[in-house]
Design an enzyme around this catalytic site. Structure first.
Site, mmCIF file in Angstrom:
data_model
loop_
_atom_site.group_PDB
_atom_site.id
_atom_site.type_symbol
_atom_site.label_atom_id
_atom_site.label_comp_id
_atom_site.label_asym_id
_atom_site.label_seq_id
_atom_site.Cartn_x
_atom_site.Cartn_y
_atom_site.Cartn_z
ATOM 1 N N ASP A 37 3.122 -13.049 -2.722
ATOM 2 C CA ASP A 37 2.682 -11.751 -3.207
ATOM 3 C C ASP A 37 2.888 -11.759 -4.714
ATOM 4 O O ASP A 37 3.448 -12.700 -5.281
ATOM 5 C CB ASP A 37 3.438 -10.603 -2.530
ATOM 6 C CG ASP A 37 2.552 -9.365 -2.383
ATOM 7 O OD1 ASP A 37 2.280 -8.943 -1.259
ATOM 8 O OD2 ASP A 37 2.114 -8.825 -3.428
ATOM 9 N N LEU A 56 -2.777 -13.242 -8.309
ATOM 10 C CA LEU A 56 -4.043 -13.873 -7.924
ATOM 11 C C LEU A 56 -4.981 -14.083 -9.105
ATOM 12 O O LEU A 56 -5.848 -14.954 -9.072
ATOM 13 C CB LEU A 56 -4.741 -13.028 -6.848
ATOM 14 C CG LEU A 56 -4.043 -13.006 -5.490
ATOM 15 C CD1 LEU A 56 -4.614 -11.890 -4.619
ATOM 16 C CD2 LEU A 56 -4.160 -14.355 -4.793
ATOM 17 N N GLY A 76 -4.128 -10.783 0.190
ATOM 18 C CA GLY A 76 -3.751 -10.332 -1.152
ATOM 19 C C GLY A 76 -4.824 -9.503 -1.834
ATOM 20 O O GLY A 76 -5.999 -9.513 -1.442
ATOM 21 N N VAL A 78 -6.079 -5.770 -4.125
ATOM 22 C CA VAL A 78 -6.087 -4.309 -3.999
ATOM 23 C C VAL A 78 -6.720 -3.962 -2.652
ATOM 24 O O VAL A 78 -7.772 -4.502 -2.306
ATOM 25 C CB VAL A 78 -6.891 -3.674 -5.155
ATOM 26 C CG1 VAL A 78 -6.993 -2.165 -4.978
ATOM 27 C CG2 VAL A 78 -6.262 -4.028 -6.496
ATOM 28 N N TYR A 140 -13.993 -1.075 -4.322
ATOM 29 C CA TYR A 140 -13.220 -1.884 -3.364
ATOM 30 C C TYR A 140 -14.155 -2.585 -2.368
ATOM 31 O O TYR A 140 -14.078 -3.814 -2.172
ATOM 32 C CB TYR A 140 -12.219 -0.963 -2.664
ATOM 33 C CG TYR A 140 -11.541 -1.545 -1.459
ATOM 34 C CD1 TYR A 140 -10.695 -2.647 -1.568
ATOM 35 C CD2 TYR A 140 -11.724 -0.976 -0.194
ATOM 36 C CE1 TYR A 140 -10.059 -3.171 -0.443
ATOM 37 C CE2 TYR A 140 -11.082 -1.484 0.917
ATOM 38 C CZ TYR A 140 -10.257 -2.586 0.788
ATOM 39 O OH TYR A 140 -9.627 -3.095 1.895
ATOM 40 N N ARG A 178 -11.741 9.691 13.024
ATOM 41 C CA ARG A 178 -12.490 8.493 12.599
ATOM 42 C C ARG A 178 -11.810 7.226 13.118
ATOM 43 O O ARG A 178 -12.471 6.301 13.577
ATOM 44 C CB ARG A 178 -12.582 8.476 11.069
ATOM 45 C CG ARG A 178 -13.125 7.171 10.514
ATOM 46 C CD ARG A 178 -13.213 7.181 8.991
ATOM 47 N NE ARG A 178 -13.545 5.874 8.473
ATOM 48 C CZ ARG A 178 -12.640 4.948 8.157
ATOM 49 N NH1 ARG A 178 -11.345 5.188 8.274
ATOM 50 N NH2 ARG A 178 -13.040 3.779 7.700
HETATM 51 C C1 15L Z 1 -9.197 -0.335 4.317
HETATM 52 O O1 15L Z 1 -9.864 -1.285 3.931
HETATM 53 C C2 15L Z 1 -7.884 -0.016 3.727
HETATM 54 O O2 15L Z 1 -7.207 -1.180 3.300
HETATM 55 C C3 15L Z 1 -6.998 0.780 4.640
HETATM 56 O O3 15L Z 1 -5.944 1.324 3.889
HETATM 57 C C4 15L Z 1 -7.730 1.875 5.417
HETATM 58 O O4 15L Z 1 -7.995 2.928 4.605
HETATM 59 C C5 15L Z 1 -8.975 1.308 6.061
HETATM 60 O O5 15L Z 1 -9.766 0.547 5.195
HETATM 61 C C6 15L Z 1 -9.874 2.361 6.704
HETATM 62 O O6 15L Z 1 -11.084 2.329 6.492
HETATM 63 O O7 15L Z 1 -9.353 3.189 7.442
#
Ligand code: 15L
Length: 270
Positions: A37, A56, A76, A78, A140, A178
């Protein structure tokens, strides 16, 4: 029973939420688990573990990190939506550094923790497959789509096999309505990683990371060759989730789209 298929596995993001969960479980998959990490870990390496810190975005550090491993489980980077620069460094530059190190050190298989946010702008009324076109729901999701493309390039050009696991929501239990569709138990996540590490021919593959939930938006038929069979289900939590949550506002984009709240985060000015 988990198959010990590798001598030394590197897990990046090992101090994160999912990394901590997989740390104990992945020891069954290898003789030596290298944990990495960016920041310090709580506690020392245990038997069968070694700890190496690395950013990274630092190509030389990643090159050292990958030396001597025969598979990589890449958690690894965000893991939520946010401003572009940290995502650029950890997820975009970071994944190029990782695959370049894998190429130079002869690593042949990677399990890449991608995300459902690669396809977050499909509607919750749609069912999509592993080959549906990406529709990322933010920086993201875009970075994970890029990571999947990097993995595909390194397979086509250099034969490094990758499972791009588009993880849904991996938490102790579904937090909201969800997640009755997107939930992935920690044990199923480990089953999925094990399947990706052990299937004879992986190639470059995409698979959605979800448990055996009655409500689903994702069809993993195109990833049958991985052999993942989920054992858990969000359905056992359904009544409790309905009891503690209110009826969804159908005009809310977080309810309309599969990415949930991520689809309306930002903007994050540079
Ligand atoms: C993700 O990609 C996140 O890393 C996680 O924290 C959640 O929020 C998840 O998606 C999600 O869509 O519930």
């Amino acid at each position: 029973m988990t198959i010990k298929s590798h001598e030394r596995i590197l897990m990046t993001g090992a101090a994160g939420n999912l990394g901590k969960q997989m740390r104990t479980r992945l020891k069954a998959n290898c003789s030596q688990l290298r944990l990495s990490d960016r920041l310090a870990f709580d506690g020392d390496a245990q038997a069968g573990e070694e700890i190496m810190l690395a950013d990274l975005a630092d190509a030389q550090a990643v090159m050292r990190l990958v030396e001597g491993v025969d598979a990589i489980v890449h958690f690894g980077g965000v893991s939520v939506e946010g401003p572009f620069n940290p995502i650029l460094n950890a997820n975009i530059i970071g994944i190029v550094n990782l695959y370049e190190a894998a190429r130079q050190h002869g690593v042949k298989r990677v399990v890449f923790a991608s995300s459902n946010h690669v396809t977050g702008f499909y509607r919750q009324s749609e069912t999509i497959g592993v080959d549906s076109a990406p529709r990322p729901d933010g920086f993201y999701g875009l970075s994970k789509a890029f990571g999947e493309d990097v993995a595909r390039f390194y397979f086509d050009r250099y034969g490094i096999e990758t499972a791009c696991v588009r993880i849904g929501s991996s938490f102790p239990e579904p937090k909201d309505r969800r997640m009755l569709a997107t939930w992935l138990s920690f044990d199923d996540l480990h089953r999925l990683i094990t399947a990706c590490l052990t299937t004879p021919v992986l190639g470059w593959s995409v698979i959605y990371g979800m448990s055996n939930n009655a409500v689903t938006w994702w069809d993993n038929t195109g990833a049958r060759h991985i052999g993942y069979v989920p054992q858990d289900s969000a359905d056992v939590f359904r009544d409790a989730v309905y009891a503690r949550t209110t009826a969804p506002d159908l005009g809310d984009p977080a309810v309309q789209f599969q990415g949930g709240g991520f689809v309306k985060m930002g903007p994050f000015p540079g």
